[in-house]
Design a protein around this motif. Structure first.
Motif, PDB file in Angstrom:
ATOM      1  N   ILE A 223     -31.526  12.742  -0.253  1.00 21.13           N
ATOM      2  CA  ILE A 223     -30.620  11.718   1.112  1.00 21.13           C
ATOM      3  C   ILE A 223     -30.819  12.600   2.421  1.00 21.13           C
ATOM      4  CG2 ILE A 223     -28.622  11.188   1.643  1.00 21.13           C
ATOM      5  CD1 ILE A 223     -28.012  11.081  -1.545  1.00 21.13           C
ATOM      6  N   GLU A 224     -31.253  14.280   2.178  1.00 21.35           N
ATOM      7  CA  GLU A 224     -31.463  14.897   3.708  1.00 21.35           C
ATOM      8  C   GLU A 224     -32.962  14.262   3.975  1.00 21.35           C
ATOM      9  OE1 GLU A 224     -31.099  19.282   4.758  1.00 21.35           O
ATOM     10  OE2 GLU A 224     -30.536  18.813   3.698  1.00 21.35           O
ATOM     11  N   GLU A 225     -34.043  14.441   3.598  1.00 21.32           N
ATOM     12  CA  GLU A 225     -34.862  14.270   3.870  1.00 21.32           C
ATOM     13  C   GLU A 225     -35.215  12.998   4.782  1.00 21.32           C
ATOM     14  OE1 GLU A 225     -37.473  14.196   0.893  1.00 21.32           O
ATOM     15  OE2 GLU A 225     -37.546  16.855  -0.265  1.00 21.32           O
ATOM     16  N   GLU A 226     -34.469  12.115   4.504  1.00 20.06           N
ATOM     17  CA  GLU A 226     -35.344  10.852   4.695  1.00 20.06           C
ATOM     18  C   GLU A 226     -34.243  10.506   5.485  1.00 20.06           C
ATOM     19  OE1 GLU A 226     -34.157   8.154   1.047  1.00 20.06           O
ATOM     20  OE2 GLU A 226     -36.345   8.990   0.270  1.00 20.06           O
ATOM     21  N   GLU A 227     -32.306  10.586   5.742  1.00 21.12           N
ATOM     22  CA  GLU A 227     -31.556   9.640   6.364  1.00 21.12           C
ATOM     23  C   GLU A 227     -30.675  11.417   7.183  1.00 21.12           C
ATOM     24  OE1 GLU A 227     -31.413   7.309   6.427  1.00 21.12           O
ATOM     25  OE2 GLU A 227     -32.201   6.449   5.537  1.00 21.12           O
ATOM     26  N   TYR A 228     -31.039  12.493   7.418  1.00 23.56           N
ATOM     27  CA  TYR A 228     -30.671  13.563   7.954  1.00 23.56           C
ATOM     28  C   TYR A 228     -31.070  13.589   9.548  1.00 23.56           C
ATOM     29  CZ  TYR A 228     -29.096  18.447   9.138  1.00 23.56           C
ATOM     30  OH  TYR A 228     -27.830  18.917   9.695  1.00 23.56           O
ATOM     31  N   THR A 229     -29.632  13.173  10.041  1.00 21.03           N
ATOM     32  CA  THR A 229     -29.678  13.580  11.928  1.00 21.03           C
ATOM     33  C   THR A 229     -28.914  14.968  12.627  1.00 21.03           C
ATOM     34  OG1 THR A 229     -27.361  12.260  12.000  1.00 21.03           O
ATOM     35  CG2 THR A 229     -29.620  10.646  11.984  1.00 21.03           C
ATOM     36  N   GLY A 230     -28.509  15.508  11.785  1.00 18.18           N
ATOM     37  CA  GLY A 230     -28.235  16.616  12.389  1.00 18.18           C
ATOM     38  C   GLY A 230     -27.095  15.999  13.444  1.00 18.18           C
ATOM     39  N   LYS A 231     -26.375  14.911  14.094  1.00 19.87           N
ATOM     40  CA  LYS A 231     -26.180  14.982  15.040  1.00 19.87           C
ATOM     41  C   LYS A 231     -24.613  14.925  14.198  1.00 19.87           C
ATOM     42  CE  LYS A 231     -29.202  12.511  16.971  1.00 19.87           C
ATOM     43  NZ  LYS A 231     -29.720  10.894  17.501  1.00 19.87           N
ATOM     44  N   MET A 232     -23.204  15.699  15.233  1.00 27.36           N
ATOM     45  CA  MET A 232     -22.219  15.900  15.154  1.00 27.36           C
ATOM     46  C   MET A 232     -21.403  14.426  15.172  1.00 27.36           C
ATOM     47  SD  MET A 232     -21.004  18.503  13.038  1.00 27.36           S
ATOM     48  CE  MET A 232     -19.980  18.318  13.769  1.00 27.36           C
ATOM     49  N   PRO A 233     -20.254  13.876  14.498  1.00 26.49           N
ATOM     50  CA  PRO A 233     -19.484  13.906  13.656  1.00 26.49           C
ATOM     51  C   PRO A 233     -20.559  13.982  12.075  1.00 26.49           C
ATOM     52  CG  PRO A 233     -18.979  12.755  14.699  1.00 26.49           C
ATOM     53  CD  PRO A 233     -19.583  12.760  15.753  1.00 26.49           C
ATOM     54  N   TYR A 234     -20.760  12.576  12.849  1.00 24.83           N
ATOM     55  CA  TYR A 234     -21.930  12.508  11.233  1.00 24.83           C
ATOM     56  C   TYR A 234     -23.130  12.747  11.067  1.00 24.83           C
ATOM     57  CZ  TYR A 234     -17.639   9.680  11.324  1.00 24.83           C
ATOM     58  OH  TYR A 234     -16.350   8.973  11.041  1.00 24.83           O
ATOM     59  N   LEU A 235     -23.416  13.395  10.006  1.00 21.13           N
ATOM     60  CA  LEU A 235     -24.945  14.809  10.324  1.00 21.13           C
ATOM     61  C   LEU A 235     -25.718  12.971   8.877  1.00 21.13           C
ATOM     62  CD1 LEU A 235     -23.519  18.125   8.115  1.00 21.13           C
ATOM     63  CD2 LEU A 235     -24.253  17.102  10.625  1.00 21.13           C
ATOM     64  N   PHE A 236     -25.547  12.080   8.761  1.00 17.86           N
ATOM     65  CA  PHE A 236     -26.203  11.279   8.639  1.00 17.86           C
ATOM     66  C   PHE A 236     -26.361   9.863   9.196  1.00 17.86           C
ATOM     67  CE2 PHE A 236     -25.643  14.138   5.384  1.00 17.86           C
ATOM     68  CZ  PHE A 236     -26.818  15.060   4.691  1.00 17.86           C
ATOM     69  N   SER A 237     -27.544   9.176   8.676  1.00 18.76           N
ATOM     70  CA  SER A 237     -27.174   7.668   9.255  1.00 18.76           C
ATOM     71  C   SER A 237     -26.181   7.150   8.344  1.00 18.76           C
ATOM     72  CB  SER A 237     -28.589   7.658   9.563  1.00 18.76           C
ATOM     73  OG  SER A 237     -29.292   7.065   8.438  1.00 18.76           O
ATOM     74  N   ASP A 238     -26.713   5.679   9.106  1.00 21.73           N
ATOM     75  CA  ASP A 238     -24.841   4.926   8.352  1.00 21.73           C
ATOM     76  C   ASP A 238     -26.045   5.194   6.947  1.00 21.73           C
ATOM     77  OD1 ASP A 238     -23.584   4.751  10.418  1.00 21.73           O
ATOM     78  OD2 ASP A 238     -24.443   2.758  10.759  1.00 21.73           O
ATOM     79  N   ARG A 239     -27.342   4.687   6.742  1.00 24.97           N
ATOM     80  CA  ARG A 239     -28.050   4.826   5.423  1.00 24.97           C
ATOM     81  C   ARG A 239     -27.602   5.484   4.733  1.00 24.97           C
ATOM     82  NH1 ARG A 239     -33.729   3.077   3.868  1.00 24.97           N
ATOM     83  NH2 ARG A 239     -33.549   2.751   1.689  1.00 24.97           N
ATOM     84  N   GLY A 240     -27.338   6.681   5.261  1.00 29.32           N
ATOM     85  CA  GLY A 240     -27.246   8.135   4.616  1.00 29.32           C
ATOM     86  C   GLY A 240     -26.062   8.309   3.830  1.00 29.32           C
ATOM     87  N   LEU A 241     -24.712   8.402   4.543  1.00 27.89           N
ATOM     88  CA  LEU A 241     -23.693   8.115   4.547  1.00 27.89           C
ATOM     89  C   LEU A 241     -23.298   7.033   3.491  1.00 27.89           C
ATOM     90  CD1 LEU A 241     -22.286   8.076   7.859  1.00 27.89           C
ATOM     91  CD2 LEU A 241     -22.010   9.820   6.640  1.00 27.89           C
ATOM     92  N   GLU A 242     -23.909   5.646   3.246  1.00 26.68           N
ATOM     93  CA  GLU A 242     -23.688   4.986   2.389  1.00 26.68           C
ATOM     94  C   GLU A 242     -24.188   5.397   0.679  1.00 26.68           C
ATOM     95  OE1 GLU A 242     -22.134   2.279   0.300  1.00 26.68           O
ATOM     96  OE2 GLU A 242     -21.634   2.531   1.965  1.00 26.68           O
ATOM     97  N   LYS A 243     -25.528   6.100   0.734  1.00 29.79           N
ATOM     98  CA  LYS A 243     -25.901   6.875  -0.055  1.00 29.79           C
ATOM     99  C   LYS A 243     -25.675   8.098  -0.335  1.00 29.79           C
ATOM    100  CE  LYS A 243     -31.162   4.868   0.713  1.00 29.79           C
ATOM    101  NZ  LYS A 243     -32.261   5.980   0.779  1.00 29.79           N
ATOM    102  N   LEU A 244     -24.655   8.725   0.386  1.00 29.55           N
ATOM    103  CA  LEU A 244     -23.490  10.305  -0.137  1.00 29.55           C
ATOM    104  C   LEU A 244     -22.160   8.735  -1.163  1.00 29.55           C
ATOM    105  CD1 LEU A 244     -24.045  11.974   2.893  1.00 29.55           C
ATOM    106  CD2 LEU A 244     -24.709  12.207   0.825  1.00 29.55           C
TER     107      LEU A 244
END
Length: 112
Positions: free
Chosen positions: A77-98
């Motif tokens: 998921i990190e490879e595909e959806e990681y943004t590294g921006k605070m406060p959410y490190l992942f895109s919305d799609r990445g957060l859903e996968k998490l």
């Protein structure tokens, strides 16, 4: 005579140090499921930074193969959806996968 006593004491101290070093164990970091769940929830809630994410996913979990599979899923998921921006490190799609990974974690049978 003093030299012999000094040499004997030095030998004993040296032998004790060598024996102690031979029997020391390497410290090991071992993350349990509850810690992994909490870290995952912190990332999903936007309460974790990049360092916390690295601790969560950076160590292999050979002691718990199902948890290791979830850690690897998180890395994918990190490879595909990681943004590294605070406060959410992942895109919305990445957060859903998490969230899906968290549900899989909660569905695991208890450890022995």
């Amino acid at each position: 005579m003093t030299i012999v006593i000094t040499l004997c004491i030095s030998f004993v101290v040296f032998a004790l140090i060598i024996w102690g070093l031979m029997h020391m164990r390497t410290p090991r970091f071992r993350m349990e499921r509850a810690q992994f769940r909490q870290g995952l929830e912190d990332v999903i809630a936007g309460q974790a930074d990049d360092n916390e994410w690295r601790v969560l996913t950076g160590y292999p979990m050979r002691h718990d193969p199902p948890l290791e599979a979830l850690r690897l899923a998180c890395l994918k998921i990190e490879e595909e959806e990681y943004t590294g921006k605070m406060p959410y490190l992942f895109s919305d799609r990445g957060l859903e996968k998490l969230r899906e990974v968290r549900e899989r974690l909660l569905a695991l049978p208890p450890q022995d």
